[in-house]
Motif scaffolding. Sequence first.
Motif, PDB file in Angstrom:
ATOM      1  N   PHE A  14     -10.126   0.084  10.463  1.00 26.14           N
ATOM      2  CA  PHE A  14      -8.786   0.106   9.867  1.00 26.14           C
ATOM      3  C   PHE A  14      -7.913   1.164  10.527  1.00 26.14           C
ATOM      4  O   PHE A  14      -6.729   0.948  10.788  1.00 26.14           O
ATOM      5  CB  PHE A  14      -8.883   0.398   8.369  1.00 26.14           C
ATOM      6  CG  PHE A  14      -7.562   0.648   7.677  1.00 26.14           C
ATOM      7  CD1 PHE A  14      -6.902  -0.379   7.020  1.00 26.14           C
ATOM      8  CD2 PHE A  14      -6.978   1.916   7.684  1.00 26.14           C
ATOM      9  CE1 PHE A  14      -5.694  -0.147   6.374  1.00 26.14           C
ATOM     10  CE2 PHE A  14      -5.765   2.150   7.050  1.00 26.14           C
ATOM     11  CZ  PHE A  14      -5.129   1.114   6.393  1.00 26.14           C
ATOM     12  N   SER A  17      -3.050   4.469  -2.436  1.00 25.22           N
ATOM     13  CA  SER A  17      -4.387   4.596  -1.851  1.00 25.22           C
ATOM     14  C   SER A  17      -4.694   6.008  -1.367  1.00 25.22           C
ATOM     15  O   SER A  17      -5.660   6.237  -0.663  1.00 25.22           O
ATOM     16  CB  SER A  17      -4.539   3.627  -0.672  1.00 25.22           C
ATOM     17  OG  SER A  17      -3.714   4.022   0.408  1.00 25.22           O
ATOM     18  N   TYR A  28     -12.132  -4.062  -2.715  1.00 30.38           N
ATOM     19  CA  TYR A  28     -11.559  -4.120  -1.369  1.00 30.38           C
ATOM     20  C   TYR A  28     -12.707  -4.207  -0.363  1.00 30.38           C
ATOM     21  O   TYR A  28     -13.419  -3.233  -0.143  1.00 30.38           O
ATOM     22  CB  TYR A  28     -10.701  -2.873  -1.105  1.00 30.38           C
ATOM     23  CG  TYR A  28      -9.755  -2.959   0.080  1.00 30.38           C
ATOM     24  CD1 TYR A  28     -10.095  -3.632   1.249  1.00 30.38           C
ATOM     25  CD2 TYR A  28      -8.499  -2.347   0.027  1.00 30.38           C
ATOM     26  CE1 TYR A  28      -9.220  -3.710   2.326  1.00 30.38           C
ATOM     27  CE2 TYR A  28      -7.614  -2.411   1.104  1.00 30.38           C
ATOM     28  CZ  TYR A  28      -7.989  -3.094   2.248  1.00 30.38           C
ATOM     29  OH  TYR A  28      -7.128  -3.146   3.317  1.00 30.38           O
ATOM     30  N   ASP A  71       0.867  -1.172   0.000  1.00 28.09           N
ATOM     31  CA  ASP A  71       0.000   0.000   0.000  1.00 28.09           C
ATOM     32  C   ASP A  71       0.908   1.227   0.000  1.00 28.09           C
ATOM     33  O   ASP A  71       1.833   1.314   0.810  1.00 28.09           O
ATOM     34  CB  ASP A  71      -0.882  -0.002   1.249  1.00 28.09           C
ATOM     35  CG  ASP A  71      -1.859   1.155   1.262  1.00 28.09           C
ATOM     36  OD1 ASP A  71      -2.954   1.015   0.684  1.00 28.09           O
ATOM     37  OD2 ASP A  71      -1.526   2.200   1.858  1.00 28.09           O
ATOM     38  N   GLN A 105     -10.819  11.948  -0.865  1.00 27.40           N
ATOM     39  CA  GLN A 105     -11.550  10.728  -1.221  1.00 27.40           C
ATOM     40  C   GLN A 105     -12.930  11.117  -1.757  1.00 27.40           C
ATOM     41  O   GLN A 105     -13.423  12.214  -1.513  1.00 27.40           O
ATOM     42  CB  GLN A 105     -11.674   9.824   0.010  1.00 27.40           C
ATOM     43  CG  GLN A 105     -10.305   9.407   0.540  1.00 27.40           C
ATOM     44  CD  GLN A 105     -10.380   8.512   1.769  1.00 27.40           C
ATOM     45  OE1 GLN A 105     -11.433   8.356   2.372  1.00 27.40           O
ATOM     46  NE2 GLN A 105      -9.247   7.947   2.149  1.00 27.40           N
ATOM     47  N   CYS A 165      -3.374  11.900   4.080  1.00 27.66           N
ATOM     48  CA  CYS A 165      -2.710  11.132   3.021  1.00 27.66           C
ATOM     49  C   CYS A 165      -1.802  11.988   2.155  1.00 27.66           C
ATOM     50  O   CYS A 165      -1.257  11.504   1.149  1.00 27.66           O
ATOM     51  CB  CYS A 165      -3.756  10.417   2.175  1.00 27.66           C
ATOM     52  SG  CYS A 165      -4.857   9.367   3.151  1.00 27.66           S
ATOM     53  N   ARG A 181     -11.335  13.166   5.385  1.00 21.29           N
ATOM     54  CA  ARG A 181     -10.702  12.917   4.092  1.00 21.29           C
ATOM     55  C   ARG A 181     -11.589  13.317   2.903  1.00 21.29           C
ATOM     56  O   ARG A 181     -11.342  12.906   1.782  1.00 21.29           O
ATOM     57  CB  ARG A 181     -10.339  11.440   3.967  1.00 21.29           C
ATOM     58  CG  ARG A 181      -9.438  10.889   5.086  1.00 21.29           C
ATOM     59  CD  ARG A 181      -8.558   9.767   4.569  1.00 21.29           C
ATOM     60  NE  ARG A 181      -8.004   8.890   5.591  1.00 21.29           N
ATOM     61  CZ  ARG A 181      -7.008   9.217   6.426  1.00 21.29           C
ATOM     62  NH1 ARG A 181      -6.468  10.417   6.372  1.00 21.29           N
ATOM     63  NH2 ARG A 181      -6.558   8.333   7.302  1.00 21.29           N
ATOM     64  N   LYS A 205     -13.372   0.737  -3.809  1.00 23.17           N
ATOM     65  CA  LYS A 205     -13.274   0.586  -2.364  1.00 23.17           C
ATOM     66  C   LYS A 205     -14.167   1.597  -1.660  1.00 23.17           C
ATOM     67  O   LYS A 205     -14.106   2.772  -2.019  1.00 23.17           O
ATOM     68  CB  LYS A 205     -11.816   0.802  -1.959  1.00 23.17           C
ATOM     69  CG  LYS A 205     -11.561   0.758  -0.493  1.00 23.17           C
ATOM     70  CD  LYS A 205     -10.139   1.149  -0.212  1.00 23.17           C
ATOM     71  CE  LYS A 205      -9.972   1.217   1.294  1.00 23.17           C
ATOM     72  NZ  LYS A 205      -8.747   1.792   1.684  1.00 23.17           N
ATOM     73  N   TYR A 253     -14.219   2.623   6.934  1.00 26.37           N
ATOM     74  CA  TYR A 253     -12.775   2.496   7.219  1.00 26.37           C
ATOM     75  C   TYR A 253     -12.465   2.630   8.710  1.00 26.37           C
ATOM     76  O   TYR A 253     -11.303   2.541   9.101  1.00 26.37           O
ATOM     77  CB  TYR A 253     -11.953   3.567   6.489  1.00 26.37           C
ATOM     78  CG  TYR A 253     -12.143   3.641   4.993  1.00 26.37           C
ATOM     79  CD1 TYR A 253     -12.549   2.529   4.259  1.00 26.37           C
ATOM     80  CD2 TYR A 253     -11.910   4.835   4.304  1.00 26.37           C
ATOM     81  CE1 TYR A 253     -12.734   2.615   2.883  1.00 26.37           C
ATOM     82  CE2 TYR A 253     -12.079   4.921   2.936  1.00 26.37           C
ATOM     83  CZ  TYR A 253     -12.504   3.813   2.228  1.00 26.37           C
ATOM     84  OH  TYR A 253     -12.680   3.914   0.871  1.00 26.37           O
ATOM     85  N   VAL A 264     -13.567  -3.805   2.911  1.00 22.94           N
ATOM     86  CA  VAL A 264     -12.802  -3.039   3.902  1.00 22.94           C
ATOM     87  C   VAL A 264     -13.106  -3.459   5.340  1.00 22.94           C
ATOM     88  O   VAL A 264     -13.995  -4.265   5.599  1.00 22.94           O
ATOM     89  CB  VAL A 264     -12.998  -1.517   3.720  1.00 22.94           C
ATOM     90  CG1 VAL A 264     -12.560  -1.090   2.333  1.00 22.94           C
ATOM     91  CG2 VAL A 264     -14.440  -1.118   4.012  1.00 22.94           C
ATOM     92  N   SER A 265     -12.356  -2.817   6.233  1.00 21.43           N
ATOM     93  CA  SER A 265     -12.402  -3.194   7.651  1.00 21.43           C
ATOM     94  C   SER A 265     -13.820  -3.206   8.222  1.00 21.43           C
ATOM     95  O   SER A 265     -14.204  -4.140   8.928  1.00 21.43           O
ATOM     96  CB  SER A 265     -11.516  -2.245   8.453  1.00 21.43           C
ATOM     97  OG  SER A 265     -11.883  -0.897   8.232  1.00 21.43           O
TER      98      SER A 265
HETATM   99  C1  PBG Z   1      -4.919   4.538   3.670  1.00 23.04           C
HETATM  100  C2  PBG Z   1      -5.920   3.439   3.568  1.00 23.04           C
HETATM  101  C3  PBG Z   1      -7.141   3.296   4.240  1.00 23.04           C
HETATM  102  C4  PBG Z   1      -7.638   2.041   3.910  1.00 23.04           C
HETATM  103  C5  PBG Z   1      -6.734   1.471   3.027  1.00 23.04           C
HETATM  104  N1  PBG Z   1      -5.690   2.364   2.804  1.00 23.04           N
HETATM  105  C6  PBG Z   1      -7.789   4.159   5.229  1.00 23.04           C
HETATM  106  C7  PBG Z   1      -8.263   5.490   4.874  1.00 23.04           C
HETATM  107  O1  PBG Z   1      -8.297   5.901   3.726  1.00 23.04           O
HETATM  108  O2  PBG Z   1      -8.598   6.188   5.832  1.00 23.04           O
HETATM  109  C8  PBG Z   1      -8.895   1.423   4.447  1.00 23.04           C
HETATM  110  C9  PBG Z   1      -8.928  -0.057   4.479  1.00 23.04           C
HETATM  111  C10 PBG Z   1      -9.972  -0.653   5.338  1.00 23.04           C
HETATM  112  O3  PBG Z   1     -10.825   0.039   5.939  1.00 23.04           O
HETATM  113  O4  PBG Z   1      -9.961  -1.892   5.440  1.00 23.04           O
HETATM  114  N2  PBG Z   1      -5.131   5.634   2.905  1.00 23.04           N
END
Ligand code: PBG
Length: 328
Positions: free
Chosen positions: A207, A168, A274, A121, A224, A133, A220, A251, A204, A276-277
């Motif tokens: 994560f 990312s 993806y 990543d 994003q 980021c 973000r 994602k 997220y 995600v978390s």
């Molecule tokens: C970092 C990143 C994030 C995730 C992957 N890369 C977090 C974010 O953007 O805050 C999230 C992955 C997940 O929630 O499993 N930029």
Amino acid sequence: MTLPGYPVSRPRRLRQSPALRRLVAETQLSVSQMVLPLFVRQGKKLRHPVAAMPGVFQMSPDEILREATAAYALGVPAVLLFGIPDKKDAQASGAYAAKGIVQQTVRLLKKELPELLVITDVCLCEYMAHGHCGVVQGGKILNDPSLALLARTAASHAEAGADMVAPSDMMDGRVRAIRAALDEKGFTETPIMSYAAKFASAFYGPFREVAESTPQFGDRHSYQMDAANANEALREVALDIQEGADIVMVKPALAYLDILHRVKTEFGYPTAAYAVSGEYSMIKAAAAQGWIDERAVTLESLLAMRRAGADILITYSAADVARWLKEK
Ligand code: PBG
């Protein structure tokens, strides 16, 4: 197409037995599609559990090797590495340090498990004191000054032996900057999997606890994507492909299956989803209560991503899925 209609049409004819159902299944789940995300931090024999993600740990490099070896033995072909540095600063220097935590771990994995695909990543949030980021000045996240740092990070991962890099950060132009930096260093064959349509998502949450990357101010939303937008997601993907992305990612996954479907239909590119978390944590939490069947719900969700158009599935359940698919 006009169907003959009942009683000539009887869709249940093809649902009579497991073998018949398998014969007409339009979509398959296979372990070869799985990518397992792993979180590495400095130390020895460290397996630090994460409250919001049962089964996920912050691990030291030796433990990462153990985990990756076990997953690889089950058939999982790839891992996606995230780093948690000991120190954060305003230049994210840990992200591109030659002996940074990700760089060290990539070297170890490629030495001990050369066949395993090691994807890294590429982002700055875990390494920035403010948790954003990109480079921050006067409370703003600056685009262009962030590109050089991201490119440098990606190149340092390739130098350590990474098989693929996955930006990312969602800065504009980062795929081009990374492609140029890789090519300049001779890594013309290192593919880029871009988080092309990455939404600003509440999914997220867990994560950020694992990666210790929660923004220290604001959110973000200025980089994003807005969850309301689908056409914009297609433009994001088009731009990343123009800039040199080899694989494009959507994602999160489950709440964005429409995007996945449109991206695959429109571009026909290798497409990753993806899970995600937050998606993982919701299933784990409900399963822990005995309210849902973890295995059935996980497999059904991943199958839905495949049906929507995903070729590649990034999931914290990758090793479990490999086990479940073997049992079936
Ligand atoms: C970092 C990143 C994030 C995730 C992957 N890369 C977090 C974010 O953007 O805050 C999230 C992955 C997940 O929630 O499993 N930029």
